[in-house]
Design a protein around this motif. Structure first.
Motif, PDB file in Angstrom:
ATOM      1  N   SER A  19      37.677  25.722  18.948  1.00 22.27           N
ATOM      2  CA  SER A  19      37.482  27.171  18.824  1.00 22.27           C
ATOM      3  C   SER A  19      36.178  27.515  18.125  1.00 22.27           C
TER       4      SER A  19
ATOM      5  N   LYS B  84      33.084  28.727  20.401  1.00 23.18           N
ATOM      6  CA  LYS B  84      33.111  29.918  21.231  1.00 23.18           C
ATOM      7  C   LYS B  84      32.183  31.004  20.684  1.00 23.18           C
TER       8      LYS B  84
ATOM      9  N   SER C 167      39.109  34.565  27.560  1.00 22.01           N
ATOM     10  CA  SER C 167      40.353  34.131  26.919  1.00 22.01           C
ATOM     11  C   SER C 167      41.510  34.684  27.754  1.00 22.01           C
TER      12      SER C 167
ATOM     13  N   GLN D 232      45.672  35.487  22.504  1.00 23.24           N
ATOM     14  CA  GLN D 232      45.313  36.535  21.557  1.00 23.24           C
ATOM     15  C   GLN D 232      46.519  37.224  20.923  1.00 23.24           C
TER      16      GLN D 232
END
Length: 220
Positions: free
Chosen positions: A70, A73, A79, A84
């Motif tokens: 991660s 990014k 995504s 999320q």
């Protein structure tokens, strides 16, 4: 370096690597070194006792959620809603445009607010992950956080029907879900008038900048 110079170095380093390729291993390691250098210079070393300097709307300049992948990014990236929303929504593809955090001293709100564009490339929406924080008496940098609800809202210029259509949600599908994720904590290791750096309980690292904007999920 003094604090101002270190902050300039921090922001420049993030901007340089906020690209499609993201952070390399060396760049990520260097970011850690810069954070270590600046954290001892925090203007408010006990943020839990200076909450008026923590509350407000903050934009995330860099977010590393704990899993090493991660960290690579960029701020704008592809995504899906499942990632999320703590798995509350299906894995509908979205493009993350902006990640913010909104904190209220009075209500103890600790909300993550994510602006996104649907897969049609046009329809905009907002994910609000509602959380609440509490302090710990023996660690005044620590925000113990519990996220309890997530909701999807249409972005500016769009309505709920348009958002549902773009995401493939039927009229009967809820746009709000209760959450029961693990309780987390996030330590504010650097805080001044416009910059905040957090270290998360899962190994995350977050660099945020205060925004001169009204929050969308809390009242101050």
């Amino acid at each position: 370096m003094n604090t101002a110079t270190t902050k300039e170095t921090l922001f420049a380093h993030i901007a340089k690597h906020d690209t499609g390729k993201g952070f390399s291993e060396d760049a990520f390691t260097e970011l850690g070194r810069i954070v270590d250098a600046i954290r001892a210079e925090s203007l408010y070393p006990a943020p839990m006792d200076a909450l008026r300097h923590v509350e407000g709307r903050w934009e995330t300049l860099f977010a590393h959620f704990g899993a090493r992948h991660s960290a690579g990014k960029p701020r704008v990236h592809d995504s899906n809603l499942k990632v999320q929303s703590f798995n509350a929504f299906p894995p509908v593809p979205v493009r993350i445009e902006r990640m913010c955090q909104e904190i209220s001293e009075h209500s103890q709100a600790y909300n993550n607010v994510v602006d996104f564009t649907a897969a049609d490339g046009v329809t905009r929406g907002v994910i609000v992950v509602h959380g609440r924080f509490r302090g710990e008496p023996d660690n005044r940098q620590r925000f113990a956080v519990e996220f309890y609800r997530v909701e999807l809202l249409p972005g500016k210029g769009f309505d709920e029907a348009q958002l549902r259509k773009a995401l493939g949600f039927a009229a009967s599908e809820p746009l709000s879900e209760d959450l029961k994720p693990p309780r987390l904590h996030s330590d504010v290791v650097y805080l001044d008038a416009d910059t905040r750096i957090n270290l998360g309980s899962l190994g995350g690292l977050y660099v945020l900048r205060r925004l001169d904007e009204a929050p969308v999920s809390v009242r101050l």
